[in-house]
Design a protein around this motif. Structure first.
Motif, PDB file in Angstrom:
ATOM      1  N   UNK A  49      53.988  20.866  13.514  1.00 42.85           N
ATOM      2  CA  UNK A  49      54.623  20.399  12.486  1.00 42.85           C
ATOM      3  C   UNK A  49      54.293  22.295  12.674  1.00 42.85           C
ATOM      4  N   UNK A  50      55.427  23.421  12.452  1.00 43.66           N
ATOM      5  CA  UNK A  50      55.497  24.869  12.044  1.00 43.66           C
ATOM      6  C   UNK A  50      55.195  24.838  11.187  1.00 43.66           C
ATOM      7  N   UNK A  51      55.875  24.435   9.930  1.00 41.09           N
ATOM      8  CA  UNK A  51      55.233  25.650   9.005  1.00 41.09           C
ATOM      9  C   UNK A  51      55.852  24.163   7.670  1.00 41.09           C
ATOM     10  N   UNK A  52      55.045  24.086   6.582  1.00 41.99           N
ATOM     11  CA  UNK A  52      55.057  23.056   5.186  1.00 41.99           C
ATOM     12  C   UNK A  52      55.301  23.908   4.243  1.00 41.99           C
ATOM     13  N   UNK A  53      56.427  23.484   3.284  1.00 39.75           N
ATOM     14  CA  UNK A  53      56.510  23.942   1.672  1.00 39.75           C
ATOM     15  C   UNK A  53      56.046  22.684   1.142  1.00 39.75           C
ATOM     16  N   UNK A  82      50.646  24.289  11.174  1.00 39.95           N
ATOM     17  CA  UNK A  82      49.918  26.497  11.048  1.00 39.95           C
ATOM     18  C   UNK A  82      50.275  26.917  10.021  1.00 39.95           C
ATOM     19  N   UNK A  83      51.623  26.801   8.876  1.00 36.16           N
ATOM     20  CA  UNK A  83      51.198  27.502   8.039  1.00 36.16           C
ATOM     21  C   UNK A  83      51.367  25.953   6.803  1.00 36.16           C
ATOM     22  N   UNK A  84      51.045  26.561   5.578  1.00 37.87           N
ATOM     23  CA  UNK A  84      51.319  25.654   4.798  1.00 37.87           C
ATOM     24  C   UNK A  84      51.266  26.236   3.786  1.00 37.87           C
ATOM     25  N   UNK A  85      52.252  26.215   2.890  1.00 40.24           N
ATOM     26  CA  UNK A  85      52.879  27.237   1.688  1.00 40.24           C
ATOM     27  C   UNK A  85      53.136  26.087   0.201  1.00 40.24           C
ATOM     28  N   UNK A  86      52.356  26.036  -0.588  1.00 42.29           N
ATOM     29  CA  UNK A  86      52.158  25.236  -1.553  1.00 42.29           C
ATOM     30  C   UNK A  86      52.603  26.158  -3.039  1.00 42.29           C
ATOM     31  N   UNK A  87      53.372  25.713  -3.937  1.00 45.10           N
ATOM     32  CA  UNK A  87      53.381  26.202  -5.482  1.00 45.10           C
ATOM     33  C   UNK A  87      52.793  26.441  -6.161  1.00 45.10           C
ATOM     34  N   UNK A 102      56.221  31.778  -7.821  1.00 45.32           N
ATOM     35  CA  UNK A 102      55.304  32.476  -6.924  1.00 45.32           C
ATOM     36  C   UNK A 102      54.681  31.570  -5.883  1.00 45.32           C
ATOM     37  N   UNK A 103      54.825  31.319  -4.822  1.00 47.98           N
ATOM     38  CA  UNK A 103      53.850  30.466  -3.846  1.00 47.98           C
ATOM     39  C   UNK A 103      52.337  31.107  -3.466  1.00 47.98           C
ATOM     40  N   UNK A 104      51.571  30.212  -2.814  1.00 50.83           N
ATOM     41  CA  UNK A 104      50.566  31.199  -1.972  1.00 50.83           C
ATOM     42  C   UNK A 104      50.600  30.110  -0.804  1.00 50.83           C
ATOM     43  N   UNK A 105      49.893  31.606   0.529  1.00 52.34           N
ATOM     44  CA  UNK A 105      49.987  30.489   1.605  1.00 52.34           C
ATOM     45  C   UNK A 105      48.631  30.232   1.824  1.00 52.34           C
ATOM     46  N   UNK A 106      48.774  29.665   2.196  1.00 52.71           N
ATOM     47  CA  UNK A 106      47.569  29.064   3.586  1.00 52.71           C
ATOM     48  C   UNK A 106      47.586  28.651   5.123  1.00 52.71           C
ATOM     49  N   UNK A 107      47.197  29.700   5.582  1.00 57.94           N
ATOM     50  CA  UNK A 107      47.247  29.887   6.934  1.00 57.94           C
ATOM     51  C   UNK A 107      46.247  29.341   8.326  1.00 57.94           C
TER      52      UNK A 107
END
Length: 257
Positions: A180-184, A103-108, A1-6
């Motif tokens: 940076x549109x999105x980052x994982x 713009x969007x950061x998704x982190x494990x 599962x990952x958490x999204x940080x807008x």
């Protein structure tokens, strides 16, 4: 599962009023097509960059704080993100890093806050570097033993490779904006989906720009170890870029402003 940080709400590009910036004046058209002029706004790119950063909900660097209370309507700042990207290059390092936030950061979920910060610091410096070409930011971002695993023909391996590439790109598109549109973030890897925009007014491989619009995407996968980027796997939409600037035949190449 990952958490999204807008980090801030994505803009609906279709709903934005188109804005054209000159040195001392903003000229726009409202939704009905009527011309609107707003003069005497700050003409510096730093002032406009400050407004975009403010729109994104971030603290302004001291050098960007407005003087005398003069502020531009925020809808202009939002429109400038897409319609007028001439605010990215020629800014200081603090501003460049701030403008390259995702713009969007998704982190494990298994990555702690401290680990996340350590992974992202060199990455943010790296994309700030692509915004203004700063050697200081590049040195703070990548390891001396940096390896480009998708090295283009003619580009040097190691830190000199990105340095030369940024010099070429910024020489062609001096007002380059790197979004940076999105980052994982997962394990020791950081993946960034990028959008490069600007105006081709410089030189690229012997071709002089006449103001063609540049708008292309790229994706980077970088590995971070001991506070530095050690490896990069990247893919750019070079076909679109070369067509837009007239190096390859296409509809975009024939359009003059």
């Amino acid at each position: 599962m990952s958490s999204t940080i807008p980090l801030y709400p994505p803009y609906d590009e279709a709903s934005l009023v188109k804005v054209r910036m000159s040195k001392d004046e903003w000229t726009s058209r409202d939704q009905n097509g009527a011309a609107v002029k707003r003069s005497n706004y700050p003409s510096s790119r730093k002032a406009i960059a400050a407004l975009i950063i403010r729109k994104r909900g971030r603290k302004l660097p001291g050098a960007l704080k407005p003087k005398g209370g003069l502020m531009m309507p925020l809808w202009i700042a939002a429109a400038a993100t897409f319609a007028c990207p001439a605010v990215a290059a020629q800014v200081d390092d603090v501003t460049a890093v701030a403008m390259a936030k995702p713009l969007e950061l998704i982190v494990a979920a298994d990555i702690s806050k401290e680990r996340r910060a350590a992974l992202l610091k060199p990455v943010e410096n790296f994309y700030g570097f692509w915004t203004n070409g700063s050697g200081t930011l590049l040195s703070a971002a990548i390891d001396r033993g940096f390896t480009d695993h998708t090295l283009p023909p003619g580009r040097s391996q190691g830190p000199n490779g990105p340095a030369a590439a940024a010099k070429t790109l910024l020489g062609a598109v001096p007002d380059l904006n790197v979004a940076v549109v999105q980052r994982l973030v997962i394990s020791d890897r950081v993946v960034s989906h990028l959008r490069f925009t600007g105006t081709f007014t410089g030189m690229f491989e012997g071709t002089r720009g006449f103001g063609q619009r540049v708008d292309f995407i790229a994706t980077d996968i970088v590995r971070v170890r001991n506070g530095r980027i050690t490896d990069n796997w990247h893919l750019e939409d070079n076909l679109t870029f070369l067509t837009q600037i007239g190096k390859l035949p296409g509809e975009e190449a024939d359009r003059r402003p």
